[in-house]
Design a protein around this motif. Structure first.
Motif, PDB file in Angstrom:
ATOM      1  N   GLU A  63       0.807  -1.210   0.000  1.00  0.00           N
ATOM      2  CA  GLU A  63       0.000   0.000   0.000  1.00  0.00           C
ATOM      3  C   GLU A  63       0.844   1.266   0.000  1.00  0.00           C
ATOM      4  O   GLU A  63       0.488   2.269  -0.593  1.00  0.00           O
ATOM      5  CB  GLU A  63      -0.899   0.017   1.240  1.00  0.00           C
ATOM      6  N   GLU A  64       1.987   1.184   0.727  1.00  0.00           N
ATOM      7  CA  GLU A  64       2.782   2.387   0.865  1.00  0.00           C
ATOM      8  C   GLU A  64       3.577   2.718  -0.381  1.00  0.00           C
ATOM      9  O   GLU A  64       4.188   3.757  -0.482  1.00  0.00           O
ATOM     10  CB  GLU A  64       3.736   2.250   2.066  1.00  0.00           C
ATOM     11  N   LYS A  90       5.035   7.873   5.179  1.00  0.00           N
ATOM     12  CA  LYS A  90       3.705   7.390   5.512  1.00  0.00           C
ATOM     13  C   LYS A  90       3.730   6.779   6.914  1.00  0.00           C
ATOM     14  O   LYS A  90       4.314   5.722   7.143  1.00  0.00           O
ATOM     15  CB  LYS A  90       3.239   6.352   4.490  1.00  0.00           C
ATOM     16  N   SER A 133       0.931   5.976   8.662  1.00  0.00           N
ATOM     17  CA  SER A 133      -0.129   4.976   8.713  1.00  0.00           C
ATOM     18  C   SER A 133      -1.045   5.204   7.526  1.00  0.00           C
ATOM     19  O   SER A 133      -0.804   6.102   6.704  1.00  0.00           O
ATOM     20  CB  SER A 133      -0.919   5.088  10.024  1.00  0.00           C
ATOM     21  N   ASP A 134      -2.111   4.400   7.462  1.00  0.00           N
ATOM     22  CA  ASP A 134      -3.083   4.603   6.391  1.00  0.00           C
ATOM     23  C   ASP A 134      -3.791   5.946   6.527  1.00  0.00           C
ATOM     24  O   ASP A 134      -4.386   6.426   5.570  1.00  0.00           O
ATOM     25  CB  ASP A 134      -4.131   3.487   6.406  1.00  0.00           C
ATOM     26  N   ARG A 135      -3.707   6.547   7.696  1.00  0.00           N
ATOM     27  CA  ARG A 135      -4.440   7.789   7.945  1.00  0.00           C
ATOM     28  C   ARG A 135      -3.577   9.035   7.829  1.00  0.00           C
ATOM     29  O   ARG A 135      -4.096  10.125   7.593  1.00  0.00           O
ATOM     30  CB  ARG A 135      -5.080   7.757   9.336  1.00  0.00           C
TER      31      ARG A 135
END
Length: 789
Positions: free
Chosen positions: A105-106, A665, A667-669
């Motif tokens: 994802e990152e 990044k 986190s996802d947030r």
């Protein structure tokens, strides 16, 4: 019988060899499983033999392999790899759907993989994804393609805050800017502070600075190839953003699922709407009835229809405009009559482009793209005065000056994949140009009498075409060569120019992770940009090569090395040497707006030289991504009648240029990003000393002796502005919603408030003449809200 038995034995012995020599072809497309969007530059390979290829600009691939068991694989950064064991005993077509990788994802989705950079024959090329562009700190909340490219080595920015690009010593006219294959002649909004491209609508951005493949031509310094999204074939989706000065929206989805899709995007500023009431109130308080405003907009439309796996058509269009207006109105009463004086001032500029494209697959190894293209750029400035008596118009004065360029043409390209050792491209392009080098229209009316005049430079029509062929040739296991030839021609005013341009770029693998590269290109450019100012005003005029003004020409040589570290880091270093000839500039004291003389008599022709080294360390995987870029370069110009015939620094000659970009990044947030840039100050012509000169009056009784001050200049562009440096930071907060995702972005432009020069001038302090600096961008905070569903 003995002979038959012997033949049978031979057949039995040779059959496995014959079978082994049989070859079959796998072709198809690589696409995003969620949207059907084609993936450019995906790796397609057989892991058993090590043979492979990449998908082209439309996601198409073709790979010919020996019959038998193969492990067919497809990979693309940010997506789960596709692997399938196949018994290859016939030609096959495989449409590969790749799923975005949850584990990665990152990862910033980009084709700049370290391994691919090392192995590609292409050098001086950089690719950016929309996700990467939008992750960077932005000016006034607006993500911008050109400002992201300015952070790369070899690319210089123009004046403070502007989106102009100066690549390896070239001018802004020497960049071929393509939007879905169509030339964009003016790529700026807001006087150059933003580019005209909506990042939400973009699929891929590729910048080529040297080692140009034969399929590109018509400019000397760079190619910026911007591809729009095709439109979601699977489901309806959208995205948008609300910022300080503008908002944008994008909608896409299937008209017929997996068959026909659409994409529409739009962006507009609203400063004019917010500021107009304030301007009107201030004017009313001062007894005036006037207002002023500025806005820009751009819009994209794309329709994509698939007839079959072999035939597809696309229709795309772009329209964008900037407009500045000012209106004043004054009323008074005399002899019981109401008199009204009204004045309107303004300027506007913009592009309109469209392309109709047909993709077709012939057999298993041939791919073709046929396009009909249209492009139009126009700049217009107007000034109108009207007089009314009791609402009856009694007089009018109208002035308009406009210029522009309009193109109509066609393109045909072929991709041919005979075997894994050859990837051949060939085709051609024709353009019909209509140049409007500056026309002035004037009309005056009083009561029933009127005068109408139109004068200026004549409209020039011309034809330009080229044909090309190139082959990416694999020679052994270590040498890869892209060899090409580009032939172009230009017909104008009964004069026929033509040019044969060799192109070669090569890569030699020292190890699997280290390669050296070299390239040589010759480029020819048949259009010129005559520049009036150094800021992003659109008063620059596009002009053709003529009988008296020859085409621009350049030769560029580059050599470099690329290194892959742990499949996460890529390190490249390149040196380049570029000569340019037949550049044009205004003669000393000349201006395009002078009336009564043809533009060709106001310019002179000169040469340019640029050379330097570029260094780039880049990481595109992991929580921390970004790059460090450094350019050491020198750029000179030579014009016989300027600077006493001696070479002088180009205005945007920048000896040192540094950019540091980091994105992390948490986190996802939550993610943050920062950029820091440093550059040597711009070169300009300023007096460095003054001295008194005695002037004798002569014998005439009315003449007298006097002293006058004389300015001493240390050559043209012999003065340097202070060095430029700036830090930008941004914080993004993401949150999943039932309907999609929202993102709040907070940024600081020029975070430590360094006042960089916009321009310099001489003023006075304490009765002394001093050099003063105008700076227009202190620390500027921004906030924007983005969403997608």
């Amino acid at each position: 019988m003995k002979h038959l038995r012997s033949i049978n034995i031979v057949i039995i012995i040779l059959f496995p060899l014959i079978l082994n020599a049989q070859k079959y072809t796998i072709n198809g497309f690589v696409q995003d499983a969620a949207s059907g969007e084609k993936l450019i530059g995906a790796s397609v390979f057989d892991s058993n033999s090590g043979l492979g290829t990449t998908s082209n600009e439309y996601g198409f691939y073709s790979l010919t392999l020996t019959a038998g068991q193969i492990d067919f694989g497809v990979s693309y950064v940010g997506y789960t790899s596709y692997i399938e064991s196949i018994e290859l005993n016939e030609d096959m077509q495989i449409i590969v759907d790749l799923d975005p990788s949850i584990e990665l994802e990152e990862v910033i989705v980009t084709t700049n993989r370290p391994r691919d950079i090392v192995k590609s024959s292409q050098m001086s090329t950089i690719t950016l994804s929309p996700k990467q562009i939008k992750a960077l700190p932005v000016f006034l909340g607006e993500a911008d393609v050109f400002k992201a490219l300015q952070l790369m080595p070899g690319v210089q920015s123009g004046t403070e805050g502007t989106s102009g690009m100066y690549v390896r010593g070239g001018g802004p006219d020497q960049n071929l800017i393509l939007l879905d294959g169509v030339s964009i002649y003016n790529a700026d909004h807001l006087f150059g502070f933003f580019s005209v491209f909506n990042p939400d609508a973009i699929s891929n951005v590729t910048l080529t600075k040297g080692g140009f493949p034969a399929r590109y031509g018509g400019r000397l310094s760079s190619v910026v190839d911007i591809r729009l999204k095709e439109g979601n074939m699977k489901e309806f989706s959208g995205s948008g953003s609300i910022g300080i000065i503008s908002s944008r929206i994008l909608l896409e989805g299937p008209i017929v699922k997996d068959k026909t899709s659409f994409l529409i995007s739009a962006r507009r500023t609203y400063l004019d709407i917010l500021v107009r009431p304030v301007i009107r109130a201030v004017n009313n308080a001062n007894g005036d009835n006037g207002t002023a405003g500025y806005y820009f907009y751009d819009a994209n439309l794309k329709i994509n229809h698939k007839f079959s796996n072999k035939d597809r058509i696309f229709l795309s269009a772009y329209s964008g405009r900037d407009k500045v207006t000012m209106r004043n109105e004054y009323d008074y009463i005399n002899d019981d009559s109401i008199y009204t004086e009204q004045s309107d001032y303004g300027l506007y500029w913009g592009n309109v482009t469209s392309v109709l494209r047909w993709n077709h697959i012939y057999g298993n190894k041939f791919f073709s793209n046929v396009s009909l293209i249209y492009s139009n750029f126009k700049f217009d400035v107007f000034e109108n005065f009207y007089s009314y008596v009791n609402d009856r118009k009694v007089s009018a004065y109208e002035f308009e000056y406009y210029s522009g360029i309009e193109d109509l043409g066609g393109i045909i390209d072929f991709d041919y994949y005979p075997n894994p050792n050859h990837s051949i491209k060939f085709g051609g392009k024709y353009l019909y140009h209509n140049f409007k080098p500056g026309v002035t229209a004037f009309s005056s009316t009083y009561e029933t009498d009127s005068i109408n005049m139109e004068f200026g430079n004549e409209i020039v029509n011309s034809s330009e075409f080229y044909i090309y062929a190139e082959d990416n040739i694999k020679i052994g296991k270590r040498l890869l060569v892209n060899l090409g030839l580009h032939y172009s021609a230009f017909l104008v005013q009964d004069e026929f120019y033509n040019s044969l341009q060799p192109r070669i770029s090569s890569r030699f693998l020292i190890t699997d992770n280290l390669s050296i590269k070299a390239a040589f290109t010759r480029m020819e450019q048949y259009i010129h940009l005559l520049t009036n100012s150094t800021i992003g005003l659109p008063t620059d005029i596009w002009l053709p090569t003529t009988k008296d003004i020859p085409p621009q020409e350049s030769y560029q040589t580059a050599i470099g090395a690329a290194y892959n570290l742990n499949d996460e880091w890529s390190i490249t270093i390149e040196g380049f040497y570029k000569t340019m000839s037949n550049l044009i500039e205004y003669k000393e004291g000349a201006s395009f707006f002078e009336i009564g003389e043809d533009w060709e008599n106001k310019v002179e022709i000169g040469d340019g030289l640029s050379y330097g080294a570029e260094f780039l360390v880049r990481r595109d995987a992991g929580k921390l991504t970004g790059w460090i870029g450094y350019t050491l370069a020198k750029t000179d110009r030579f014009f016989e009648n300027q600077n006493d015939g001696e070479p002088f620094p180009y205005t945007y000659d920048r000896r040192h240029d540094i950019s540091i970009v980091a994105m992390y990044k948490f986190s996802d947030r939550t993610d943050i990003s920062a950029t820091w840039v440093y550059g040597t100050g711009k070169a300009l012509t300023l007096g460095v000393a003054r001295y008194a000169s005695f002037q004798e009056g002569g014998a005439h009784p009315f003449y007298y002796d006097y002293w006058r001050e004389v300015e001493y200049y240390n050559g043209k562009n012999g003065f340097r502005e202070p060095a430029y440096h700036r830090l930008d930071v941004a914080l993004n907060r993401h949150k999943k919603k039932d309907w999609g995702e929202q993102t709040w972005s907070f940024g600081l432009y020029n975070a430590y408030n360094h006042l960089n020069p916009f321009y310099l001038y001489f003023g006075h302090e304490n009765n002394s003449r001093v050099l003063k600096q105008v700076s227009i961008f202190p620390i500027i905070p921004s906030v924007s809200y983005a969403f997608n569903f």
